[in-house]
Design a protein around this motif. Structure first.
Motif, PDB file in Angstrom:
ATOM      1  N   UNK A   1      48.694  39.726  37.095  1.00 49.90           N
ATOM      2  CA  UNK A   1      48.942  41.005  37.772  1.00 49.90           C
ATOM      3  C   UNK A   1      50.358  41.039  38.340  1.00 49.90           C
ATOM      4  N   UNK A   2      50.908  39.857  38.598  1.00 45.32           N
ATOM      5  CA  UNK A   2      52.279  39.777  39.105  1.00 45.32           C
ATOM      6  C   UNK A   2      52.392  40.035  40.595  1.00 45.32           C
ATOM      7  N   UNK A   3      51.293  39.900  41.316  1.00 47.40           N
ATOM      8  CA  UNK A   3      51.338  40.190  42.755  1.00 47.40           C
ATOM      9  C   UNK A   3      50.894  38.998  43.595  1.00 47.40           C
TER      10      UNK A   3
ATOM     11  N   UNK B   1      52.050  49.595  34.169  1.00 48.03           N
ATOM     12  CA  UNK B   1      50.776  49.704  34.867  1.00 48.03           C
ATOM     13  C   UNK B   1      50.010  50.917  34.330  1.00 48.03           C
ATOM     14  N   UNK B   2      48.690  50.755  34.255  1.00 50.98           N
ATOM     15  CA  UNK B   2      47.845  51.871  33.805  1.00 50.98           C
ATOM     16  C   UNK B   2      46.657  51.976  34.760  1.00 50.98           C
TER      17      UNK B   2
ATOM     18  N   UNK C   1      45.906  48.548  36.560  1.00 50.28           N
ATOM     19  CA  UNK C   1      46.087  47.252  35.912  1.00 50.28           C
ATOM     20  C   UNK C   1      47.528  47.102  35.444  1.00 50.28           C
ATOM     21  N   UNK C   2      48.015  45.874  35.542  1.00 51.18           N
ATOM     22  CA  UNK C   2      49.309  45.553  34.948  1.00 51.18           C
ATOM     23  C   UNK C   2      49.022  45.110  33.511  1.00 51.18           C
TER      24      UNK C   2
ATOM     25  N   UNK D   1      44.442  43.023  37.464  1.00 49.92           N
ATOM     26  CA  UNK D   1      44.191  44.065  38.455  1.00 49.92           C
ATOM     27  C   UNK D   1      45.247  44.062  39.553  1.00 49.92           C
ATOM     28  N   UNK D   2      45.878  45.224  39.715  1.00 47.86           N
ATOM     29  CA  UNK D   2      46.917  45.375  40.723  1.00 47.86           C
ATOM     30  C   UNK D   2      46.297  45.909  42.015  1.00 47.86           C
TER      31      UNK D   2
END
Ligand code: HEM
Length: 470
Positions: free
Chosen positions: A48-50, A72-73, A80-81, A125-126
């Motif tokens: 997710x990159x977070x 992201x969508x 989501x990323x 999941x973002x």
């Protein structure tokens, strides 16, 4: 992981692609298969990159993430990323990019509603979309608000908007020594068993009531275990009771803890698919390349599949059972009310949704004068249920079937060819002038599209046709 329609079971028509699109799977680079993706999601990488955080995403923020390297969508309120998934997407990067930085729910559903993105993209999941401050329509409630315990009072309703307020179902519950009764006031006349779907397993109760295009869901982690349940429907006043038999005759302090979708009333198409595991009870050969699979719903599930609707099947890779979704589909029984002439144009397994509908029309629609099936196949061996259809035609004089083959053997005495205007004009005929008619079409997309066009040219209106597509 991936929801795979089983190979020999006729796929629902809603899985067909939208008209005119050039959609197809693309070749993926080596090392980018589904199994590779699963491996990556289990590798512990921060996809997710977070760094493990979940955030609330505003529309403006979402829109900024619209490039392949940062994409992201949003699907059904969750963001989501999908950048790490880009190269693994069987539909290709460009398809995925169509939804970059936006709410891709409709697009996603149009193409492959059955794909289990929630599980596949779990690690991507973002967070959740932030609710707009002015948005009165409140389709999905915030979790914090829902985490309150249910104490037997009527909880706050989830509103669709001020005008829809009075249409929103509500619920209440009460108990005796042995039973818990959950009462849902649907505010809908003509409630019936086809509109009620209940699953109750391992203390988890999920009840879904269909109200036209919307659905109301009760979803609770129950206070105590239950042994069994029954459903009671007061059809005229639209009251649905889910009666739970207590396992231990103890007094329940509350119904239970509300789960994510509890007490929500939203458009059906905006709900994710809900599945339960089912057992395969028989597998019968129908033709050389088609089998009939019979599944049994678990004791903990109660629903019916209305005529003209379908379910999705999902098989977990390397798993040993099939999961079956709630029924879906845009066919309404009201379409056959007072009907006089019913026509079916089917190609191959496109006959599937018509089986139940034909039976329903012949047994329940008293005004029906004719029911005709024109059934397109390649060869004689491909014809599904030929014997049964011929028997039915002998038994019921309202029913007639014609088989049309595109690759007929020399000795075939019946009709040959493909769907065409001349063929249809000879077949689709009203039994009397201005009779109430419905023509159902199901098959591969080009077949359905051509059929609809020919029928329009022959003067049939949109209301007089039903194409089994998404
Ligand atoms: C929202 C934008 C998306 C579009 C326009 C799109 C488009 C497509 C297309 C055109 C295909 C090929 C279908 C075929 O002809 O068989 C496909 C396949 C697939 N897509 Fe997507 N996709 C999108 C999002 C996603 C997302 C978010 C996932 C997440 C998991 C996903 C997973 C898959 C899978 C697993 C397949 C293979 C399906 C199958 O074999 O039945 N797609 N997609």
């Amino acid at each position: 992981m991936l929801n795979v329609p089983p190979p020999a079971f006729p796929a629902p028509r809603s899985q067909q692609r939208a008209a005119g699109s050039s959609r197809s799977k693309v070749p993926l680079k080596p090392g980018r298969s589904l199994m590779d993706w699963i491996r990556l999601t289990k590798s512990g990488k921060d996809l997710a990159g977070l760094k493990g955080r979940l955030i609330e995403v505003t529309e403006d923020e979402l829109a900024k993430h619209n490039k392949k390297e940062d994409c992201w969508i949003c699907i059904r309120g969750l963001v989501y990323n999908v950048t790490p998934y880009m190269e693994y997407h069987p539909g290709g990067e460009d398809e995925l990019m169509q939804a970059a930085g936006t709410d891709g729910t409709d697009l996603f559903d149009q193409v492959h509603r059955w794909v289990n993105y929630e599980s596949m993209l779990k690690e991507c999941l973002v967070g959740r979309m932030a609710l707009k401050p002015v948005a009165v329509p409140k389709e999905i409630s915030s979790i914090s608000e829902e985490k309150k315990q249910l104490n037997g009072m009527l909880p706050e309703k989830k509103l669709l908007g001020v005008s829809a307020k009075d249409l929103t179902p509500s619920y209440d519950w009460f108990q005796t020594d042995g039973l818990i009764t959950v009462v849902i006031y649907t505010k809908q006349k003509d409630m019936n068993a086809e509109l009620v779907i209940v699953d109750c397993q391992d203390k988890r109760l999920r009840g879904e009531i269909i109200v036209n295009e919307h659905s109301y869901v009760l979803e609770v982690d129950l206070d105590h275990e239950v042994e069994d349940f029954f459903i009671n429907i007061a059809e005229k006043i639209g009251k649905v009771e889910i009666i739970l038999k207590k396992k231990d005759n103890v007094h329940w302090k509350m119904l239970g803890q509300p789960l994510e979708s509890h007490n929500t009333f939203i458009k059906r198409k905006n709900r994710g698919l809900f599945y339960r595991k089912c057992k395969l009870v028989s597998k019968t050969e129908v033709t050389h390349d088609t089998k009939l699979f019979c599944f049994m719903l678990p004791k903990s599930t109660c629903f019916q599949v209305p005529a003209g609707q379908h379910v999705y099947l999902k098989q977990i890779i390397a798993g040993d059972c099939i999961s079956i979704s709630n029924p879906e589909g845009n066919f309404k029984k009201s379409q056959v009310q007072a009907l006089e002439d019913l026509f079916f144009l089917a190609a191959g397994t496109g006959f599937t949704p018509m089986v139940k509908l034909l039976n329903f029309a012949l047994t329940e629609v008293s005004s029906l004068r004719t029911a005709k099936l024109i059934f397109f196949n390649k060869t004689e061996d491909d014809i599904l249920w030929r014997n049964q259809l011929e028997q039915l035609a002998l038994k019921d004089e309202r029913f007639e079937v014609q088989f049309v083959l595109s690759e007929a053997a020399k000795d075939w005495m019946g009709k040959q060819g493909r769907i065409s205007s001349s063929l249809l004009s000879g077949f689709v005929k009203r039994s009397r002038k201005d009779s109430k008619v419905l023509i159902c079409i199901c098959g591969p997309t080009p077949f359905t599209e051509q059929g609809v066009q020919y029928l329009k040219d022959l003067g049939y209106s949109q209301e007089e046709m039903h194409a089994f597509t998404a």
